[in-house]
Design a protein around this motif. Structure first.
Motif, PDB file in Angstrom:
ATOM      1  N   PHE A  78      61.097  41.533  32.007  1.00 11.27           N
ATOM      2  CA  PHE A  78      60.341  40.383  32.232  1.00 11.27           C
ATOM      3  C   PHE A  78      59.494  40.824  33.291  1.00 11.27           C
ATOM      4  CE2 PHE A  78      59.052  36.758  34.843  1.00 11.27           C
ATOM      5  CZ  PHE A  78      58.062  36.254  33.825  1.00 11.27           C
ATOM      6  N   THR A  79      60.526  41.651  34.520  1.00 12.87           N
ATOM      7  CA  THR A  79      60.191  41.888  35.747  1.00 12.87           C
ATOM      8  C   THR A  79      59.591  43.730  36.011  1.00 12.87           C
ATOM      9  OG1 THR A  79      62.143  43.385  36.145  1.00 12.87           O
ATOM     10  CG2 THR A  79      62.613  41.286  36.900  1.00 12.87           C
ATOM     11  N   ILE A  80      58.875  43.904  34.220  1.00 19.17           N
ATOM     12  CA  ILE A  80      58.031  45.265  34.663  1.00 19.17           C
ATOM     13  C   ILE A  80      56.335  44.671  35.118  1.00 19.17           C
ATOM     14  CG2 ILE A  80      56.166  46.616  33.284  1.00 19.17           C
ATOM     15  CD1 ILE A  80      58.561  46.701  31.640  1.00 19.17           C
ATOM     16  N   ARG A  81      55.960  45.164  36.159  1.00 21.45           N
ATOM     17  CA  ARG A  81      54.606  44.965  36.701  1.00 21.45           C
ATOM     18  C   ARG A  81      53.064  45.166  36.101  1.00 21.45           C
ATOM     19  NH1 ARG A  81      55.405  42.656  41.959  1.00 21.45           N
ATOM     20  NH2 ARG A  81      57.008  43.302  42.079  1.00 21.45           N
ATOM     21  N   PRO A  82      52.630  44.330  35.760  1.00 15.82           N
ATOM     22  CA  PRO A  82      51.601  44.873  35.142  1.00 15.82           C
ATOM     23  C   PRO A  82      51.006  45.860  35.881  1.00 15.82           C
ATOM     24  CG  PRO A  82      50.953  42.513  36.361  1.00 15.82           C
ATOM     25  CD  PRO A  82      52.006  43.084  36.829  1.00 15.82           C
ATOM     26  N   SER A  83      49.926  46.562  35.834  1.00 17.92           N
ATOM     27  CA  SER A  83      49.529  47.712  36.516  1.00 17.92           C
ATOM     28  C   SER A  83      48.460  47.199  37.371  1.00 17.92           C
ATOM     29  CB  SER A  83      49.000  48.810  35.178  1.00 17.92           C
ATOM     30  OG  SER A  83      48.087  47.869  34.637  1.00 17.92           O
ATOM     31  N   SER A  84      47.877  46.611  36.797  1.00 15.84           N
ATOM     32  CA  SER A  84      46.662  45.995  37.557  1.00 15.84           C
ATOM     33  C   SER A  84      47.744  45.691  39.471  1.00 15.84           C
ATOM     34  CB  SER A  84      45.617  44.518  36.657  1.00 15.84           C
ATOM     35  OG  SER A  84      46.471  43.962  36.843  1.00 15.84           O
ATOM     36  N   GLU A  85      48.208  44.754  39.284  1.00 17.74           N
ATOM     37  CA  GLU A  85      48.783  43.881  40.263  1.00 17.74           C
ATOM     38  C   GLU A  85      49.238  45.194  40.974  1.00 17.74           C
ATOM     39  OE1 GLU A  85      52.600  40.834  40.760  1.00 17.74           O
ATOM     40  OE2 GLU A  85      51.558  40.881  39.112  1.00 17.74           O
ATOM     41  N   LYS A  86      49.106  44.681  42.394  1.00 16.51           N
ATOM     42  CA  LYS A  86      49.689  45.547  43.043  1.00 16.51           C
ATOM     43  C   LYS A  86      51.348  45.427  43.728  1.00 16.51           C
ATOM     44  CE  LYS A  86      49.400  44.192  48.133  1.00 16.51           C
ATOM     45  NZ  LYS A  86      49.318  43.951  49.296  1.00 16.51           N
ATOM     46  N   ASP A  87      51.337  46.823  44.082  1.00 13.96           N
ATOM     47  CA  ASP A  87      53.041  47.094  43.771  1.00 13.96           C
ATOM     48  C   ASP A  87      53.644  46.896  45.236  1.00 13.96           C
ATOM     49  OD1 ASP A  87      55.621  47.993  42.879  1.00 13.96           O
ATOM     50  OD2 ASP A  87      55.314  50.208  43.053  1.00 13.96           O
ATOM     51  N   THR A  88      54.526  45.902  45.896  1.00 10.63           N
ATOM     52  CA  THR A  88      55.152  45.593  46.202  1.00 10.63           C
ATOM     53  C   THR A  88      55.534  46.223  47.333  1.00 10.63           C
ATOM     54  OG1 THR A  88      56.735  44.045  46.069  1.00 10.63           O
ATOM     55  CG2 THR A  88      54.653  43.007  46.131  1.00 10.63           C
ATOM     56  N   ASP A  89      55.856  46.569  48.505  1.00  8.69           N
ATOM     57  CA  ASP A  89      57.338  47.911  48.349  1.00  8.69           C
ATOM     58  C   ASP A  89      58.651  46.949  48.872  1.00  8.69           C
ATOM     59  OD1 ASP A  89      55.359  49.369  50.403  1.00  8.69           O
ATOM     60  OD2 ASP A  89      54.963  47.382  51.537  1.00  8.69           O
ATOM     61  N   LYS A  90      58.503  45.945  47.789  1.00  9.12           N
ATOM     62  CA  LYS A  90      60.142  45.515  47.719  1.00  9.12           C
ATOM     63  C   LYS A  90      60.549  45.792  46.364  1.00  9.12           C
ATOM     64  CE  LYS A  90      59.805  42.467  51.864  1.00  9.12           C
ATOM     65  NZ  LYS A  90      60.158  40.904  52.347  1.00  9.12           N
ATOM     66  N   THR A  91      60.130  46.471  46.355  1.00  9.03           N
ATOM     67  CA  THR A  91      60.451  46.819  44.787  1.00  9.03           C
ATOM     68  C   THR A  91      61.813  47.491  45.066  1.00  9.03           C
ATOM     69  OG1 THR A  91      58.185  47.049  44.299  1.00  9.03           O
ATOM     70  CG2 THR A  91      59.556  47.553  42.509  1.00  9.03           C
ATOM     71  N   ALA A  92      62.039  48.079  45.081  1.00 14.13           N
ATOM     72  CA  ALA A  92      63.576  48.864  44.869  1.00 14.13           C
ATOM     73  C   ALA A  92      64.573  47.933  45.946  1.00 14.13           C
ATOM     74  CB  ALA A  92      63.725  49.780  46.115  1.00 14.13           C
ATOM     75  N   TYR A  93      64.545  47.212  46.486  1.00 13.37           N
ATOM     76  CA  TYR A  93      65.105  46.551  47.206  1.00 13.37           C
ATOM     77  C   TYR A  93      65.761  45.122  45.981  1.00 13.37           C
ATOM     78  CZ  TYR A  93      64.613  48.173  51.875  1.00 13.37           C
ATOM     79  OH  TYR A  93      64.188  48.998  52.660  1.00 13.37           O
ATOM     80  N   PHE A  94      64.915  44.416  45.919  1.00 11.10           N
ATOM     81  CA  PHE A  94      64.505  43.897  44.880  1.00 11.10           C
ATOM     82  C   PHE A  94      65.433  43.711  43.370  1.00 11.10           C
ATOM     83  CE2 PHE A  94      63.130  42.206  40.014  1.00 11.10           C
ATOM     84  CZ  PHE A  94      63.299  40.417  40.807  1.00 11.10           C
ATOM     85  N   TYR A  95      64.842  45.739  42.953  1.00 12.36           N
ATOM     86  CA  TYR A  95      66.100  45.930  41.486  1.00 12.36           C
ATOM     87  C   TYR A  95      67.473  46.360  42.281  1.00 12.36           C
ATOM     88  CZ  TYR A  95      62.105  46.056  38.372  1.00 12.36           C
ATOM     89  OH  TYR A  95      61.532  45.977  37.729  1.00 12.36           O
ATOM     90  N   ILE A  96      67.817  46.914  43.332  1.00 16.94           N
ATOM     91  CA  ILE A  96      69.244  46.628  43.987  1.00 16.94           C
ATOM     92  C   ILE A  96      69.302  45.390  43.729  1.00 16.94           C
ATOM     93  CG2 ILE A  96      70.537  47.300  46.022  1.00 16.94           C
ATOM     94  CD1 ILE A  96      68.345  49.936  46.950  1.00 16.94           C
ATOM     95  N   LEU A  97      69.225  44.203  44.215  1.00 16.18           N
ATOM     96  CA  LEU A  97      69.838  42.985  44.019  1.00 16.18           C
ATOM     97  C   LEU A  97      69.652  42.347  43.491  1.00 16.18           C
ATOM     98  CD1 LEU A  97      67.693  41.886  47.616  1.00 16.18           C
ATOM     99  CD2 LEU A  97      70.014  41.950  47.051  1.00 16.18           C
ATOM    100  N   PHE A  98      69.230  42.719  42.019  1.00 13.89           N
ATOM    101  CA  PHE A  98      68.851  42.249  40.524  1.00 13.89           C
ATOM    102  C   PHE A  98      70.868  42.917  39.920  1.00 13.89           C
ATOM    103  CE2 PHE A  98      67.790  42.333  36.501  1.00 13.89           C
ATOM    104  CZ  PHE A  98      67.305  40.883  36.461  1.00 13.89           C
ATOM    105  N   LEU A  99      70.303  44.369  40.184  1.00 16.48           N
ATOM    106  CA  LEU A  99      71.604  44.420  39.667  1.00 16.48           C
ATOM    107  C   LEU A  99      72.778  44.051  40.141  1.00 16.48           C
ATOM    108  CD1 LEU A  99      69.762  48.558  38.528  1.00 16.48           C
ATOM    109  CD2 LEU A  99      70.597  46.379  36.868  1.00 16.48           C
ATOM    110  N   LEU A 100      73.104  43.995  41.914  1.00 20.30           N
ATOM    111  CA  LEU A 100      74.136  43.976  42.203  1.00 20.30           C
ATOM    112  C   LEU A 100      74.597  42.243  42.198  1.00 20.30           C
ATOM    113  CD1 LEU A 100      74.144  45.313  45.723  1.00 20.30           C
ATOM    114  CD2 LEU A 100      75.394  45.733  43.788  1.00 20.30           C
ATOM    115  N   LEU A 101      73.261  41.988  41.704  1.00 14.85           N
ATOM    116  CA  LEU A 101      73.647  40.231  41.227  1.00 14.85           C
ATOM    117  C   LEU A 101      74.370  40.119  39.087  1.00 14.85           C
ATOM    118  CD1 LEU A 101      73.603  37.183  40.946  1.00 14.85           C
ATOM    119  CD2 LEU A 101      71.255  37.429  39.904  1.00 14.85           C
TER     120      LEU A 101
END
Lengths: 263, 523
Positions: free
Chosen positions: B99-122
């Motif tokens: 579900f976290t895949i971003r639609p290509s139209s949506e602006k990519d935020t700079d925090k993507t990497a941190y989000f996934y790191i936290l997601f996986l560590l959770l």
């Protein structure tokens, strides 16, 4: 009603429960307490096992280190992950890769510390102090087997040495030596080293973190020395992560996530 | 290789997170594939590890190879109960990460990497909590999961999600401290941290088991876990944290955090102290069941008062926690309550995922957060609606969804355990859920146009706006495939879990060991 009243009630109840529990404490320093020698009539406690057996099994004189890095190394790995996760959470909140114009507005670029002061004394003192701090930190990391010390303490000192550079000069000086790219890499690398020492035995058919099987790699005689050397390895991993995260948290907090200006 | 599966379950996301830490900041496109791949590896290992426990019974995995004596090192222990939960966590994590895949139209935020790191560590934290056989290690992993979840709540851009995260942080820290304090008391009295070992000491040594220190330890641990799971009087952090955080985070947090805490409570009662010890204290069971009754009723009533979908779901979680805590404490002779509570952990994880995905889709793609704005939903977004309806029916408890069966076992436990108040609360709550969700169905089916979305009451009022709502209506379109896949998969799993409830219940009951009479012919 006053919320403080609820809080007081909760505090009083918690206090009473704790006092009730204290009534059951063994005497201070009692060698026959369950934590020291095991439950009466039961098996000896694990701490007794560590005291009697850990030197023989790991060849590490400081049994705190052997418990921390070997017997309960799995906990220690996750403690390092906690440090890492705390750093990531702080970056996730603070770090802004904002365009320069935004950054200038929010960042405290000019402070009373920074500016035209003659900083020869502060600068020279810190330049002299930093190498000493770092060498001592490396000693603490390496000497954890024999004396108090280890990865967390050494890592904190290493991180503090970079913070000292940032405080004495400015953040950009420190970031020039230890950039965002390198602290993210080193922070991840630290845990990769730790977990790598755990996965390597798995590749060799043993359980996770079973260092004894690594004797072939270390060319040592017997699994005990392999455990001892592996503990040094994981301590280095811990030190890398703690150092990077320490400095990175400082850099992000002091510049409000812009990594520009700052104190 | 197969023996290594228990460790692999959490090592895969751990290495995934570290890999993202190495490469993710430079190349954000690498984040999602790494996260997805590592969670799939976890799912496969969880399936393998659990299968071994289903067929061969519970087994230990000794970290560091220290086997004798038990408790000098940390043990991972897999049995049927946590095997099922491991699979559930992995499934929810995989679906949430899709579900976290971003639609290509949506602006990519700079925090993507941190989000996934936290997601996986959770995920690492949750897997670790579930699989560990060590009381202190449990605390360390509670810390991992707690810190990452604060980060996941605060990563949103709005100010209020930062406040919610701060509130969550304060409450969560208190909860974790209470747990740690309790473990300290346990160590003081038993000299061990291994769950199995402590249990042996408590069952064989009556003087230790009845000492004030152990009772204090139990109370502290219990209250600590209750804060973590948002049990009724201690739920204050939950609604804001889960409704203001980004949709991607809430789809992982809401289904799993509280449910894993409920599992910890069941594990503490079942394996650490033992059911005989817990229910050996007269009055405790009744007291907690009454607390659960209050939790169920309060959660349902507060849900009824909400206008926003996510907030409504948050209060429903509070009520569902009441179901599970009450069920676990029913103390009925055949342990149907505990069985139902354990089964409901799985069922509730899936249905919360389903409903939060639905709320996430609406908010992420259409900016809708209020119930009143759902007019015309069924016509415009039929597939999304199917997923939502199944999730809602499960929440109400309509057969053959899993929600029906968990309520069935819980009510059976309530009747056999002599707790009519619990049964009554369950039925009232089901009724409230029916009212809540049929109100949404009504708006979504009959409401022709979405109302303009503010300043009016919910439900019936939205019809009044039909005649002039045309201009302001947001365009409802079917959600993109990568948002639909997790939603429909979650819905399908809710049905599957319901249909195969007999086998799953049997598995759960094997984990209760000698203290339960395994009844297999109950379908």
């Amino acid at each position: 009603m006053n919320p403080k009243l609820y809080a007081s009630i909760a505090v009083i109840i918690t206090g009473l429960v704790l006092l009730y529990g204290i009534s059951d404490f063994p005497t201070f320093g009692d060698p026959r307490s369950p934590a020291n020698s095991g439950v009466e009539g039961g098996a000896p406690s694990t701490s007794l096992y560590y005291i009697n057996e850990s030197y023989g099994a790991t060849k590490v004189p400081n049994l705190v280190t052997s418990v921390l890095a070997d017997y309960r190394g799995y906990d220690t790995m996750f403690e390092t992950v906690v440090v890492f996760a705390a750093g990531m959470a702080i970056f996730a909140i603070l770090r802004c890769f904002g365009r320069d114009d935004e950054a200038v507005i929010t960042a405290p670029t000019k402070s009373s510390i920074d500016g035209d002061h003659n900083r020869i004394i502060v600068g020279t003192t810190c330049r002299l102090a930093v190498p000493v701090v770092q060498i001592f930190a490396l000693y603490v990391v390496a000497h954890g087997h024999h004396s108090p010390g280890g990865g967390f303490q050494g890592g904190v000192m290493l991180g503090a040495s970079f913070i000292l550079i940032a405080l004495a000069g400015n953040l950009n000086d420190a970031l020039g030596r230890f950039s965002e790219r390198s602290y993210m890499t080193l922070a991840s690398l630290g845990i990769i080293i730790y977990a790598g020492f755990g996965v390597l035995p798995q590749v060799l058919g043993k359980n996770f973190l079973d260092f004894g099987v690594l004797e072939k790699f270390f060319l040592t005689d017997g699994p005990e020395m392999a455990r001892s050397h592996s503990m040094l390895g994981v301590e280095i991993g811990v030190a890398l992560t703690v150092m990077s995260i320490m400095f990175a948290i400082f850099a992000n907090l002091s510049s409000r996530g812009t990594l520009k200006g700052g104190l | 290789m197969l023996e290594q599966l228990p460790a692999l379950i959490l090592l895969a996301p751990l290495f995934g997170a570290l890999l993202i830490g190495l490469v993710g900041l430079h190349d954000r496109r690498a984040c999602f594939p790494i996260a997805f791949a590592s969670l799939v590896v976890s799912l496969a290992s969880a399936l393998g590890a659990a299968m071994r426990a289903f067929t061969g019974g519970a087994y230990n995995y000794f970290i560091g190879g220290w086997e004798e004596p038990l408790g000098i090192s940390i043990v991972l222990r897999v049995d049927a109960l946590n095997g099922l939960l491991l699979i559930a966590i992995a499934v929810v994590a995989v679906l949430a990460v899709i579900f976290t895949i971003r639609p290509s139209s949506e602006k990519d935020t700079d925090k993507t990497a941190y989000f996934y790191i936290l997601f996986l560590l959770l995920c690492v934290g949750l897997f670790g909590i579930t699989i560990t056989g060590d009381a202190f290690n449990l605390f360390v992993l509670i810390e991992v999961s707690a810190l990452t979840s604060y980060g996941l709540v605060a990563i949103g851009t709005s100010r209020r999600c930062k406040m919610a995260a701060f509130h969550y942080l304060l409450m969560g820290t208190v909860g974790a401290s209470f747990y740690l304090l309790g473990v300290g008391y346990l160590y003081l009295k038993t000299g061990s941290l291994n769950i199995e070992d402590i249990n042996t000491i408590l069952t064989t040594n009556a003087t230790v088991a009845q000492s004030p220190g152990i009772v204090t330890a139990f109370l502290l641990i219990l209250v600590g876990i209750w804060i973590k799971m948002a049990f009724f009087p201690l739920y204050g952090w939950l609604p804001n944290a889960y409704s203001y955080c980004p949709s991607g985070s809430s789809c992982l947090l809401a289904p799993l955090m509280t449910k894993v805490s409920v599992y910890v409570m069941i594990r503490v009662m079942l394996s650490l102290f033992g059911l005989e010890w817990v229910f050996g204290h007269p009055g405790w069971s009744d007291l907690v069941v009454w607390l659960a009754v209050i939790a169920i009723l309060a959660g349902s009533i507060m849900a009824l008062a909400q206008r926003e979908i996510k907030r409504m779901l948050c209060y429903l979680i509070v009520a569902e926690i009441g179901y599970m805590v009450g069920g676990a404490w029913l103390n009925d002779p055949n342990l149907w309550g505990l069985t139902g509570a354990s089964y409901h952990i799985l069922a509730d994880a899936l249905m919360t995922l389903c409903l939060f995905l639905f709320a996430g889709i609406l908010f992420k793609y259409h900016g809708i957060s209020e119930i009143g704005d759902l007019g015309g939903l069924f016509k415009k977004m039929p597939l999304t609606s199917i997923g939502f309806v199944i999730g809602a029916l499960a929440m109400i408890g309509v057969p053959p969804t899993s929600g029906f069966f968990s309520k069935f076992y819980l009510i059976r436990g309530g009747i056999e355990g002599g707790h009519p108040e619990y049964v009554g609360a369950l039925l009232i709550s089901s009724l409230v859920n029916a009212v809540l969700f049929f109100r949404i169905f009504e708006i979504a089916y009959f409401g022709k146009n979405p109302a303009d979305g503010h300043s009016h009451d919910h439900g019936h009022d939205s019809h009044g706006h039909d005649d002039h709502g045309e201009a302001a209506s947001p365009v409802l379109r079917e959600a993109p495939t990568y948002a639909l896949i997790p939603l429909l998969a979650a819905a399908a799993l809710i049905l599957l879990l319901g249909i195969f409830n007999g086998q799953i219940i049997e598995l759960i009951r094997t984990a209760f060991g000698n203290s339960a009479i395994v009844v297999s012919n109950l379908r």
